[in-house]
Write a protein that holds these residues in place. Sequence first.
Motif, PDB file in Angstrom:
ATOM      1  N   MET A 188     -33.448 -15.729  35.357  1.00 23.89           N
ATOM      2  CA  MET A 188     -32.453 -16.725  34.981  1.00 23.89           C
ATOM      3  C   MET A 188     -31.689 -16.172  33.789  1.00 23.89           C
ATOM      4  N   PRO A 189     -30.576 -15.493  34.044  1.00 30.03           N
ATOM      5  CA  PRO A 189     -29.907 -14.769  32.971  1.00 30.03           C
ATOM      6  C   PRO A 189     -29.343 -15.697  31.907  1.00 30.03           C
ATOM      7  N   ASN A 190     -29.184 -15.160  30.711  1.00 35.09           N
ATOM      8  CA  ASN A 190     -28.481 -15.900  29.676  1.00 35.09           C
ATOM      9  C   ASN A 190     -27.137 -16.336  30.227  1.00 35.09           C
ATOM     10  N   GLY A 191     -26.714 -17.523  29.855  1.00 37.22           N
ATOM     11  CA  GLY A 191     -25.472 -18.037  30.397  1.00 37.22           C
ATOM     12  C   GLY A 191     -24.649 -18.759  29.358  1.00 37.22           C
ATOM     13  N   VAL A 192     -23.504 -19.219  29.799  1.00 36.07           N
ATOM     14  CA  VAL A 192     -22.553 -19.906  28.941  1.00 36.07           C
ATOM     15  C   VAL A 192     -22.185 -21.226  29.596  1.00 36.07           C
ATOM     16  N   ASP A 193     -22.137 -22.273  28.801  1.00 34.68           N
ATOM     17  CA  ASP A 193     -21.622 -23.554  29.275  1.00 34.68           C
ATOM     18  C   ASP A 193     -20.101 -23.471  29.196  1.00 34.68           C
ATOM     19  N   LEU A 194     -19.482 -23.128  30.313  1.00 32.93           N
ATOM     20  CA  LEU A 194     -18.042 -22.874  30.310  1.00 32.93           C
ATOM     21  C   LEU A 194     -17.218 -24.118  30.026  1.00 32.93           C
ATOM     22  N   SER A 195     -17.847 -25.297  30.098  1.00 34.98           N
ATOM     23  CA  SER A 195     -17.111 -26.507  29.737  1.00 34.98           C
ATOM     24  C   SER A 195     -16.787 -26.533  28.246  1.00 34.98           C
ATOM     25  N   LEU A 196     -17.499 -25.715  27.471  1.00 29.04           N
ATOM     26  CA  LEU A 196     -17.252 -25.652  26.029  1.00 29.04           C
ATOM     27  C   LEU A 196     -16.216 -24.603  25.667  1.00 29.04           C
ATOM     28  N   PHE A 197     -15.796 -23.790  26.652  1.00 25.53           N
ATOM     29  CA  PHE A 197     -14.876 -22.699  26.369  1.00 25.53           C
ATOM     30  C   PHE A 197     -13.631 -22.843  27.245  1.00 25.53           C
ATOM     31  N   GLY A 198     -12.571 -23.374  26.669  1.00 19.13           N
ATOM     32  CA  GLY A 198     -11.295 -23.421  27.363  1.00 19.13           C
ATOM     33  C   GLY A 198     -10.458 -22.224  26.959  1.00 19.13           C
ATOM     34  N   ASP A 199      -9.151 -22.420  26.893  1.00 17.57           N
ATOM     35  CA  ASP A 199      -8.298 -21.352  26.398  1.00 17.57           C
ATOM     36  C   ASP A 199      -8.628 -21.101  24.938  1.00 17.57           C
ATOM     37  N   PRO A 200      -8.710 -19.829  24.523  1.00 21.24           N
ATOM     38  CA  PRO A 200      -9.036 -19.556  23.130  1.00 21.24           C
ATOM     39  C   PRO A 200      -7.988 -20.151  22.197  1.00 21.24           C
ATOM     40  N   PRO A 201      -8.418 -20.695  21.071  1.00 23.52           N
ATOM     41  CA  PRO A 201      -7.460 -21.314  20.144  1.00 23.52           C
ATOM     42  C   PRO A 201      -6.564 -20.259  19.501  1.00 23.52           C
ATOM     43  N   PRO A 202      -5.377 -20.658  19.040  1.00 25.01           N
ATOM     44  CA  PRO A 202      -4.516 -19.708  18.323  1.00 25.01           C
ATOM     45  C   PRO A 202      -5.159 -19.313  16.996  1.00 25.01           C
ATOM     46  N   ARG A 203      -4.670 -18.251  16.424  1.00 24.76           N
ATOM     47  CA  ARG A 203      -5.201 -17.779  15.143  1.00 24.76           C
ATOM     48  C   ARG A 203      -5.165 -18.906  14.110  1.00 24.76           C
ATOM     49  N   ASP A 204      -6.295 -19.096  13.438  1.00 23.20           N
ATOM     50  CA  ASP A 204      -6.407 -20.139  12.421  1.00 23.20           C
ATOM     51  C   ASP A 204      -5.843 -19.590  11.108  1.00 23.20           C
ATOM     52  N   THR A 205      -4.570 -19.881  10.885  1.00 25.51           N
ATOM     53  CA  THR A 205      -3.879 -19.320   9.719  1.00 25.51           C
ATOM     54  C   THR A 205      -4.521 -19.762   8.420  1.00 25.51           C
ATOM     55  N   GLN A 206      -4.904 -21.038   8.336  1.00 30.56           N
ATOM     56  CA  GLN A 206      -5.507 -21.553   7.106  1.00 30.56           C
ATOM     57  C   GLN A 206      -6.816 -20.830   6.796  1.00 30.56           C
ATOM     58  N   LEU A 207      -7.669 -20.647   7.814  1.00 29.79           N
ATOM     59  CA  LEU A 207      -8.932 -19.946   7.593  1.00 29.79           C
ATOM     60  C   LEU A 207      -8.682 -18.502   7.198  1.00 29.79           C
ATOM     61  N   GLY A 208      -7.695 -17.872   7.839  1.00 31.77           N
ATOM     62  CA  GLY A 208      -7.359 -16.504   7.471  1.00 31.77           C
ATOM     63  C   GLY A 208      -6.984 -16.390   6.001  1.00 31.77           C
ATOM     64  N   GLU A 209      -6.216 -17.358   5.511  1.00 35.21           N
ATOM     65  CA  GLU A 209      -5.830 -17.349   4.097  1.00 35.21           C
ATOM     66  C   GLU A 209      -7.039 -17.552   3.204  1.00 35.21           C
ATOM     67  N   GLU A 210      -7.929 -18.474   3.602  1.00 37.94           N
ATOM     68  CA  GLU A 210      -9.127 -18.740   2.794  1.00 37.94           C
ATOM     69  C   GLU A 210     -10.008 -17.495   2.682  1.00 37.94           C
ATOM     70  N   LEU A 211     -10.068 -16.707   3.752  1.00 36.25           N
ATOM     71  CA  LEU A 211     -10.936 -15.522   3.757  1.00 36.25           C
ATOM     72  C   LEU A 211     -10.212 -14.265   3.275  1.00 36.25           C
ATOM     73  N   GLY A 212      -8.923 -14.375   3.030  1.00 34.05           N
ATOM     74  CA  GLY A 212      -8.158 -13.223   2.566  1.00 34.05           C
ATOM     75  C   GLY A 212      -7.838 -12.220   3.654  1.00 34.05           C
ATOM     76  N   ILE A 213      -7.686 -12.716   4.891  1.00 31.48           N
ATOM     77  CA  ILE A 213      -7.369 -11.850   6.031  1.00 31.48           C
ATOM     78  C   ILE A 213      -5.922 -12.104   6.439  1.00 31.48           C
ATOM     79  N   ALA A 214      -5.055 -11.160   6.168  1.00 33.10           N
ATOM     80  CA  ALA A 214      -3.634 -11.322   6.455  1.00 33.10           C
ATOM     81  C   ALA A 214      -3.362 -11.156   7.948  1.00 33.10           C
ATOM     82  N   PRO A 215      -2.327 -11.814   8.464  1.00 31.04           N
ATOM     83  CA  PRO A 215      -1.958 -11.611   9.878  1.00 31.04           C
ATOM     84  C   PRO A 215      -1.724 -10.135  10.178  1.00 31.04           C
ATOM     85  N   GLY A 216      -2.174  -9.694  11.344  1.00 32.36           N
ATOM     86  CA  GLY A 216      -2.004  -8.294  11.730  1.00 32.36           C
ATOM     87  C   GLY A 216      -3.110  -7.374  11.275  1.00 32.36           C
TER      88      GLY A 216
END
Length: 416
Positions: A188-216
């Motif tokens: 019974m292989p490891n699996g994923v509940d695909l109902s929890l994974f839709g289209d990936p969200p866009p880049r979280d700009t606010q979190l990127g700023e909080e962590l000091g990770i610039a776009p690109g």
Amino acid sequence: MTRVLHVLDHSLPLHSGYTFRTRAILKAQQALGLDVRGITGLRHGETHDTANPQDIDGLIFHRTPGAVSGPPGVNEAREMVALSRSIQALAKEWRPDIVHAHSPALCGGGAWRASSALGIPFVYEIRAFWEDAAVGNRTGTEGSVKYHLTRALETQIVRRADAVFTICQGLRDDLIARGIAPGKIGVMPNGVDLSLFGDPPPRDTQLGEELGIAPGTPVIGYIGSFYAYEGVDDLIAAMPLLRREHPQARLLLVGAGEMEPEWRAAAASLPEPEAVIFAGRVPYDEVERYYSLIDVLAYPRKRSRLTDLVTPLKPLEAMAQRRIVAASNVGGHRELMKHGETGFLFAPDDPVACADALSEVLDTREEWDAVRERGVAHVRTRHDWACNARRYQDVYHLLLADVNRGDGRAALTAPA
């Protein structure tokens, strides 16, 4: 309606790969019309509970109360007895048709005692061998007396179970080498509940700023537990080498665990310590925000019996998130991905090989879309819990048919 009692080491509300797999199994079985509950042994810990039973996310978990003590061996035997008594007490009010225990062997031992007393089928599922997990988290030594005793207990429980599941082929092959009949063991292989994974969200700009990770910024990420066998020290050591070719590359580490102080010290000693960002442990419902910042998920597990035999969950979740995965070339990873098609593999225990592989992946962005699509397709066809959970149901039906015919605990050909 078939009632299935899952016997567990620990469960929600604790967060771990173990509890997330359990949640996915129980939710998938509920969707198939089974009546399911969980019961945990003494190692779950009373401090995490506000009630017994607990209703968490629509799932009911019962707890084994109390505590035991004693010298090594005696303590574990008492834990199994306590768990068995707890299962039998629950069975008086909620009568399960199947007892389905999940490793470690303490759960299997307690469940076997209870199922024998109750006269109902016993299914045992191995997610990792307890003795190898102890070596991996540095609480045990391979070849020690305890190692061999634990291995012998696991083998005994497998022999007594009516049906056995492992999470991957590596574990199944090891059991067959011990003399267990192949037809008794399903995968019974490891699996994923695909109902929890839709289209990936866009880049979280606010979190990127909080962590000091610039776009690109090229971002290598690791999301998971901080155990020694995960090899994140090799990933940290690879960063100065990677930044020779990709000077802006950053490493984002999401999680926590026993190795955090050592890994923080290793990062602080780098020529450019700012290349490594420790985000800490984050709530499960916020993990997608961190995925949105990461270009390549890296899983540099060290080579050992544990990592060669056991498949991890996180690379599958990353594929479901349409992320590129680069991982060390150990057996557990090879079962999940094919190099150059659904992910990328590099030599384990080798920071230079890790850096070279990551640099090559970053240099070939034009191939990423095709790799992502193949990765998602692989998860949907091989690792979707909504489909795979039916294998459990098939085995339960066979066992219950044997009981109804009065055949006793008949031999079973489990689906592989």
